[in-house]
Design a protein around this motif. Structure first.
Motif, PDB file in Angstrom:
ATOM      1  N   GLY A  70      14.068 -14.202 -13.553  1.00  0.00           N
ATOM      2  CA  GLY A  70      13.319 -15.440 -13.521  1.00  0.00           C
ATOM      3  C   GLY A  70      12.849 -15.877 -14.890  1.00  0.00           C
ATOM      4  O   GLY A  70      12.398 -16.982 -15.076  1.00  0.00           O
ATOM      5  N   GLY A  71      12.941 -15.013 -15.859  1.00  0.00           N
ATOM      6  CA  GLY A  71      12.543 -15.336 -17.221  1.00  0.00           C
ATOM      7  C   GLY A  71      13.437 -14.612 -18.190  1.00  0.00           C
ATOM      8  O   GLY A  71      14.090 -13.643 -17.841  1.00  0.00           O
ATOM      9  N   LYS A  72      13.476 -15.104 -19.421  1.00  0.00           N
ATOM     10  CA  LYS A  72      14.319 -14.436 -20.417  1.00  0.00           C
ATOM     11  C   LYS A  72      13.871 -14.766 -21.831  1.00  0.00           C
ATOM     12  O   LYS A  72      13.167 -15.743 -22.070  1.00  0.00           O
ATOM     13  CB  LYS A  72      15.781 -14.830 -20.235  1.00  0.00           C
ATOM     14  N   LEU A  73      14.293 -13.946 -22.761  1.00  0.00           N
ATOM     15  CA  LEU A  73      14.080 -14.186 -24.176  1.00  0.00           C
ATOM     16  C   LEU A  73      15.033 -15.287 -24.610  1.00  0.00           C
ATOM     17  O   LEU A  73      16.224 -15.236 -24.322  1.00  0.00           O
ATOM     18  CB  LEU A  73      14.365 -12.902 -24.957  1.00  0.00           C
ATOM     19  N   VAL A  74      14.520 -16.305 -25.285  1.00  0.00           N
ATOM     20  CA  VAL A  74      15.345 -17.414 -25.757  1.00  0.00           C
ATOM     21  C   VAL A  74      15.667 -17.260 -27.234  1.00  0.00           C
ATOM     22  O   VAL A  74      16.813 -17.375 -27.654  1.00  0.00           O
ATOM     23  CB  VAL A  74      14.654 -18.774 -25.505  1.00  0.00           C
ATOM     24  N   SER A  75      14.642 -16.977 -28.027  1.00  0.00           N
ATOM     25  CA  SER A  75      14.830 -16.920 -29.471  1.00  0.00           C
ATOM     26  C   SER A  75      13.688 -16.123 -30.100  1.00  0.00           C
ATOM     27  O   SER A  75      12.637 -15.935 -29.481  1.00  0.00           O
ATOM     28  CB  SER A  75      14.843 -18.346 -30.041  1.00  0.00           C
TER      29      SER A  75
END
Length: 103
Positions: A70-75
């Motif tokens: 449901g969430g993740k590291l983008v940058s």
């Protein structure tokens, strides 16, 4: 003494919270910014000595990357010594609100 800034951008709130928690618990850094980016993405920024920011970022990136679905590291990125004009324009300086937590 010059201080580095480290920023993590996530998709969703849980990985931002996990990253912020790991950042401040893993090294001598101060959380100086938390806010919304575009498309429900969140930013978390810390300041501290360059070596401390690198250590904190490793922990923050790992925490954001392993947050449940449901969430993740983008940058993410680190600036070792941002110039004064960057500090005066972007929300990465120590504010009165966070000064008491300064490392």
């Amino acid at each position: 003494m010059p201080l580095a800034v480290g920023v993590i951008q996530t998709d969703g709130f849980p990985p931002a919270l996990a990253a912020a928690d790991a950042l401040v618990k893993s090294a001598g850094v101060t959380l100086v910014y938390f806010g919304l980016a575009e498309r429900a993405e969140f930013l978390v920024a810390v300041r501290g000595k360059t070596a401390e920011v690198h250590r904190a970022m490793e922990a923050g990136i790992a925490a954001a990357d392993t947050t449940p679905p449901g969430g993740k590291l983008v940058s993410h990125y680190i600036i070792p010594n941002p110039p004064e004009n960057v500090e005066s324009v972007l929300p990465i300086d120590f504010t009165d609100q966070v000064e008491r937590f300064r490392m």
